[in-house]
Design a protein around this motif. Structure first.
Motif, PDB file in Angstrom:
ATOM      1  N   ASN A  66      41.135  11.427  11.934  1.00 60.41           N
ATOM      2  CA  ASN A  66      39.767  11.944  11.877  1.00 60.41           C
ATOM      3  C   ASN A  66      38.792  10.778  11.813  1.00 60.41           C
ATOM      4  O   ASN A  66      39.011   9.806  11.086  1.00 60.41           O
ATOM      5  N   ARG A  67      37.709  10.880  12.591  1.00 59.08           N
ATOM      6  CA  ARG A  67      36.644   9.872  12.562  1.00 59.08           C
ATOM      7  C   ARG A  67      35.320  10.561  12.256  1.00 59.08           C
ATOM      8  O   ARG A  67      35.076  11.690  12.684  1.00 59.08           O
ATOM      9  N   PHE A  68      34.469   9.817  11.528  1.00 60.15           N
ATOM     10  CA  PHE A  68      33.172  10.349  11.122  1.00 60.15           C
ATOM     11  C   PHE A  68      32.105   9.329  11.503  1.00 60.15           C
ATOM     12  O   PHE A  68      32.241   8.137  11.217  1.00 60.15           O
ATOM     13  N   GLY A  69      31.060   9.789  12.137  1.00 58.50           N
ATOM     14  CA  GLY A  69      30.019   8.862  12.574  1.00 58.50           C
ATOM     15  C   GLY A  69      28.633   9.382  12.267  1.00 58.50           C
ATOM     16  O   GLY A  69      28.424  10.574  12.024  1.00 58.50           O
ATOM     17  N   LEU A  70      27.653   8.469  12.276  1.00 58.16           N
ATOM     18  CA  LEU A  70      26.251   8.806  12.063  1.00 58.16           C
ATOM     19  C   LEU A  70      25.461   8.304  13.247  1.00 58.16           C
ATOM     20  O   LEU A  70      25.508   7.114  13.601  1.00 58.16           O
ATOM     21  N   PHE A  71      24.739   9.170  13.879  1.00 63.30           N
ATOM     22  CA  PHE A  71      23.863   8.802  14.979  1.00 63.30           C
ATOM     23  C   PHE A  71      22.470   9.302  14.660  1.00 63.30           C
ATOM     24  O   PHE A  71      22.221  10.510  14.617  1.00 63.30           O
ATOM     25  N   ASP A  72      21.594   8.357  14.385  1.00 61.50           N
ATOM     26  CA  ASP A  72      20.229   8.704  13.993  1.00 61.50           C
ATOM     27  C   ASP A  72      20.231   9.658  12.790  1.00 61.50           C
ATOM     28  O   ASP A  72      19.536  10.671  12.746  1.00 61.50           O
ATOM     29  N   ASN A  73      21.038   9.255  11.806  1.00 68.18           N
ATOM     30  CA  ASN A  73      21.160  10.006  10.551  1.00 68.18           C
ATOM     31  C   ASN A  73      21.771  11.404  10.740  1.00 68.18           C
ATOM     32  O   ASN A  73      21.712  12.235   9.847  1.00 68.18           O
ATOM     33  N   ALA A  74      22.352  11.690  11.899  1.00 69.23           N
ATOM     34  CA  ALA A  74      23.028  12.976  12.139  1.00 69.23           C
ATOM     35  C   ALA A  74      24.534  12.736  12.102  1.00 69.23           C
ATOM     36  O   ALA A  74      25.028  11.782  12.720  1.00 69.23           O
ATOM     37  N   SER A  75      25.230  13.563  11.357  1.00 66.75           N
ATOM     38  CA  SER A  75      26.672  13.369  11.219  1.00 66.75           C
ATOM     39  C   SER A  75      27.384  13.791  12.491  1.00 66.75           C
ATOM     40  O   SER A  75      26.979  14.709  13.197  1.00 66.75           O
ATOM     41  N   HIS A  76      28.459  13.109  12.770  1.00 68.72           N
ATOM     42  CA  HIS A  76      29.276  13.419  13.947  1.00 68.72           C
ATOM     43  C   HIS A  76      30.737  13.228  13.555  1.00 68.72           C
ATOM     44  O   HIS A  76      31.126  12.152  13.098  1.00 68.72           O
ATOM     45  N   VAL A  77      31.516  14.277  13.723  1.00 67.79           N
ATOM     46  CA  VAL A  77      32.916  14.232  13.362  1.00 67.79           C
ATOM     47  C   VAL A  77      33.734  14.461  14.612  1.00 67.79           C
ATOM     48  O   VAL A  77      33.436  15.342  15.426  1.00 67.79           O
ATOM     49  N   GLU A  78      34.771  13.672  14.790  1.00 67.30           N
ATOM     50  CA  GLU A  78      35.654  13.843  15.935  1.00 67.30           C
ATOM     51  C   GLU A  78      37.084  13.539  15.515  1.00 67.30           C
ATOM     52  O   GLU A  78      37.326  12.904  14.488  1.00 67.30           O
ATOM     53  N   SER A  79      38.025  14.029  16.331  1.00 63.20           N
ATOM     54  CA  SER A  79      39.428  13.780  16.068  1.00 63.20           C
ATOM     55  C   SER A  79      39.864  12.528  16.790  1.00 63.20           C
ATOM     56  O   SER A  79      39.335  12.178  17.832  1.00 63.20           O
ATOM     57  N   GLY A  80      40.837  11.889  16.202  1.00 59.88           N
ATOM     58  CA  GLY A  80      41.323  10.653  16.789  1.00 59.88           C
ATOM     59  C   GLY A  80      42.554  10.889  17.641  1.00 59.88           C
ATOM     60  O   GLY A  80      43.180  11.932  17.598  1.00 59.88           O
ATOM     61  N   GLY A  85      38.589  17.609  13.978  1.00 60.23           N
ATOM     62  CA  GLY A  85      37.747  16.804  13.104  1.00 60.23           C
ATOM     63  C   GLY A  85      36.967  17.615  12.093  1.00 60.23           C
ATOM     64  O   GLY A  85      37.038  17.363  10.881  1.00 60.23           O
ATOM     65  N   TYR A  86      36.179  18.565  12.552  1.00 59.90           N
ATOM     66  CA  TYR A  86      35.365  19.344  11.628  1.00 59.90           C
ATOM     67  C   TYR A  86      36.250  20.168  10.678  1.00 59.90           C
ATOM     68  O   TYR A  86      35.925  20.342   9.507  1.00 59.90           O
ATOM     69  N   TYR A  87      37.376  20.687  11.201  1.00 67.68           N
ATOM     70  CA  TYR A  87      38.285  21.453  10.333  1.00 67.68           C
ATOM     71  C   TYR A  87      38.823  20.564   9.222  1.00 67.68           C
ATOM     72  O   TYR A  87      38.861  20.964   8.055  1.00 67.68           O
ATOM     73  N   MET A  88      39.221  19.338   9.554  1.00 67.83           N
ATOM     74  CA  MET A  88      39.745  18.419   8.545  1.00 67.83           C
ATOM     75  C   MET A  88      38.655  18.019   7.558  1.00 67.83           C
ATOM     76  O   MET A  88      38.930  17.751   6.395  1.00 67.83           O
ATOM     77  N   ASN A  89      37.418  17.988   8.010  1.00 64.31           N
ATOM     78  CA  ASN A  89      36.323  17.582   7.135  1.00 64.31           C
ATOM     79  C   ASN A  89      35.954  18.681   6.145  1.00 64.31           C
ATOM     80  O   ASN A  89      35.448  18.407   5.062  1.00 64.31           O
ATOM     81  N   LEU A  90      36.230  19.953   6.487  1.00 63.92           N
ATOM     82  CA  LEU A  90      35.795  21.074   5.663  1.00 63.92           C
ATOM     83  C   LEU A  90      36.928  21.781   4.922  1.00 63.92           C
ATOM     84  O   LEU A  90      36.663  22.525   3.988  1.00 63.92           O
ATOM     85  N   THR A  91      38.155  21.562   5.314  1.00 64.48           N
ATOM     86  CA  THR A  91      39.260  22.350   4.769  1.00 64.48           C
ATOM     87  C   THR A  91      39.671  21.879   3.376  1.00 64.48           C
ATOM     88  O   THR A  91      39.296  20.788   2.918  1.00 64.48           O
ATOM     89  N   ASP A  92      40.466  22.719   2.705  1.00 60.14           N
ATOM     90  CA  ASP A  92      41.060  22.372   1.421  1.00 60.14           C
ATOM     91  C   ASP A  92      42.333  21.573   1.707  1.00 60.14           C
ATOM     92  O   ASP A  92      43.354  22.122   2.114  1.00 60.14           O
TER      93      ASP A  92
END
Length: 631
Positions: A470-484, A494-501
């Motif tokens: 999982n990768r997490f990025g910021l573009f102009d203070n906006a979050s961006h999540v993607e899978s590696g 990515g987003y599932y891994m960022n939000l899941t338990d």
């Protein structure tokens, strides 16, 4: 022939005229003087000294012998009532036998064409009818005994007679006589209570459901004693491998992941992805019809367990900052996290932050931290750790109910590597690509041993690593999540891994792998062992509710004792029972005009008159019974 008339005359009486037929057959009509014909004397004075007695012509016995005739009759007339009581007892015994034999049995074992409740109703009806026949006869006899003992109102005669005919008359008897005749009162109670025998008999049987074991059906459940993966089996498929062969390329040197050449691989991978999302496949099992549920004894199986820890509070980063003003410029922050108590086998965790260059005001590419304050020190970071390891899982109470498999209670234990052996690669058609290492594991508490290869687990890791990257990025203070990795393009998690338990997710992965190890087609274990278990189905059975049987039993016992008491009490007395002729022949004596009934009288009129008429059943000097008036 005209009946004969005999009179016992006393001297000094008034003149009377007597007409009739003489013993010699001659007619006469004369006045007799000086004879006294006294009225009947009853009660405490004496028996009848004289009364008119009519004897049928050519009678085989003399009036004075009536007592002997009644004694002989009483010796035989109770046999019908005794037979009725015996029949009632026999029906009740048969009822008890039937109930005892089928109590607790399956209803399917009842092969008689009549249903159980029908049999119970028939036996209860026979017992009740036989009992009431004897009770009715005894009540009829007690009305004579009632007047034989002492003077009574003549209305009691009607009350006792009505009581012998059914529950309604018995109810009137209980309200009128009360305890004037204890035995008759008890008979009335028995008669009234008999009304409840039929409805209570219908409550004796109950037909609940229960779970019964099927002796001819065996259930099966997958258990992993060994694990040989179907998806990652270290074999090269002949067709696909042949397509890759050519000059300078031979089958043993294929440089492709074997998972892309196996038809079972996608099934395993889809099962693992479903486990990440919380949908876990079930082990192989069989619970064949007509079974509706199955169970298995305690068993142990090879499985995958996981540990999970939150290391945020104890993790300490060691960071390295690098930057360059080259074209394009960059700023990088790399931190390695360590924590107290880390095992040597556990890897350090590396995290990297990259500050990407972007155009500045002058149009040049810049990598300055205008909006980012963390580029020289790591931002707040949550560090979670999950370890997966082979374990022995001991299940207690595993079973299937309503088509759903329940694992029961599970106790897990870490397995210890005991020994290993290496199988050389076989380069023949269908052979292995590489040497394969098989490891034997040992469970200390149970002593069980499990064998599995190491190849399939390395392939499982190679699949899960890009899926969970999982990768997490910021573009102009906006979050961006993607899978590696390459899988991220196909299935971005990515987003599932960022939000899941993550604690639940890592547990689901372990359960998903364990289920694949305990299943085959669908499933991933070529060396699956099927454990035998028990099969059950819901069945309707016969349950006897014995408390509902008490009334019928008490009725029969009470009636038997009361009939026996009546026989004993009325011994030596005239046995007349419900005879209508007895009421005609043993008429009233001592009442003149008040003892006669008019042609238009009603039942109510007769009842009111009989209440004021007190009499007693007495014998005259010749032994004939009459209802004599008492003062």
């Amino acid at each position: 022939m005209t009946p004969k008339a005999f009179y016992e005359l006393q001297p000094n009486g008034p003149k009377i005229s007597i007409g009739g037929v003489s013993p010699l057959g001659g007619e006469y009509d004369e006045y007799l003087q000086g004879y006294d014909v006294p009225r009947s004397q009853t009660g405490s004075e004496a028996r009848f000294r004289s009364t008119a007695i009519e004897v049928p012509p050519e009678s085989p016995f003399e009036p004075s012998n009536n007592g002997n005739r009644r004694a002989k009759a009483s010796h035989s007339w109770w046999w019908a009532e005794i037979a009725s009581v015996v029949s009632s007892i026999a029906a009740m015994v048969a009822l008890v036998v039937v109930l005892a034999l089928f109590d607790g049995r399956a209803l399917s074992q009842w092969n008689f064409f009549l249903q159980p409740n029908t049999i119970i109703s028939i036996l209860a009806m026979v017992s009740k009818a036989s009992m009431l026949l004897a009770v009715s006869a005894c009540l009829s006899q007690l009305k004579w005994t009632h007047f034989h003992d002492q003077p009574r109102p003549l209305s009691h005669l009607q009350i006792l007679d009505s009581a012998s005919r059914g529950p309604l008359g018995s109810l009137f008897l209980m309200g009128s006589l009360r305890f004037g005749s204890v035995l008759a009162f008890l008979f009335a109670v028995v008669t009234i209570a008999s009304v409840a025998i039929d409805p209570t008999a219908q409550q004796i049987l109950d037909f609940p459901s229960r779970i019964a074991e099927l002796e001819t059906v065996t259930s099966k459940l997958g258990v992993a004693k060994q694990y040989a993966s179907r998806a990652f089996n270290n074999k090269y498929p002949e067709a696909d491998a042949a397509n890759c062969s050519g000059p300078g390329l031979t089958k043993p040197h294929l440089d492709f992941y074997i998972e892309y050449f196996n038809g079972d691989t996608l099934l395993l991978q889809s099962g693992l992805l479903n486990a990440i999302f919380g949908s876990i496949s079930e082990p192989s099992y069989s619970c064949p019809p007509p079974a509706t549920s199955c169970s298995w004894p305690e068993f142990s199986t090879l499985g995958v367990c996981r540990s999970f820890r939150n290391l945020t509070d104890i993790a300490k980063p060691g960071c390295n900052y690098t930057s360059s003003d080259n074209d394009p410029p960059f700023r990088n922050l790399t931190c390695t996290y360590d924590y107290t108590g880390r095992n040597r086998s556990e890897f350090l965790v590396d995290m990297e932050w990259h500050l990407t260059a972007r155009p500045g005001r002058d149009g040049k590419m810049q990598a300055t931290p205008v909006d980012y304050t963390w580029y020289r020190s790591p931002p707040p970071t949550e560090m979670l750790q999950s370890n997966w390891y082979l374990c022995e899982q001991t299940h207690r109470g595993a079973g299937i109910d309503s088509g759903k498999l329940s694992p029961g209670s599970v106790v897990s234990e870490l397995l210890t590597p005991l020994r290993n052996r290496t199988v050389p690669a076989d380069t023949r058609e269908g052979g292995t690509l590489y040497d394969e290492n098989f490891i034997t594991y040992h469970a200390n508490s149970s002593g069980h041993e499990y064998i599995t290869g190491s190849y399939q687990f390395s392939r499982l890791y190679e699949f899960l690593k890009p899926a969970l990257d999982n990768r997490f990025g910021l573009f102009d203070n906006a979050s961006h999540v993607e899978s590696g990795g390459s899988l991220g393009e196909l299935l971005p998690l990515g987003y599932y891994m960022n939000l899941t338990d993550h604690a639940a997710m890592t547990g689901h992965i372990a359960d998903g792998i364990s289920a694949q190890m305990r299943s085959k087609s669908p499933g991933d274990n070529n060396n699956l062992t099927m454990l035998d278990g028990s099969a059950f189905r819901a069945e309707t059975y016969i349950h006897v509710r014995w408390p509902w049987f008490i009334l019928a039993l008490v009725e029969v016992v009470a009636a038997t004792l009361l009939v026996a008491s009546t026989i004993f009490i009325t011994r030596g007395q005239p046995l007349l029972k419900s005879s209508v002729m007895a009421l005609l022949l043993h008429g009233l004596d001592g009442w003149e005009e008040e003892g006669k009934a008019g042609s238009l009288e009603t039942e109510k009129d007769l009842e009111e008159r009989s209440r004021a008429m007190t009499g007693r059943l007495c014998e005259d000097d010749n032994g004939w019974l009459r209802f004599a008036k008492t003062v």
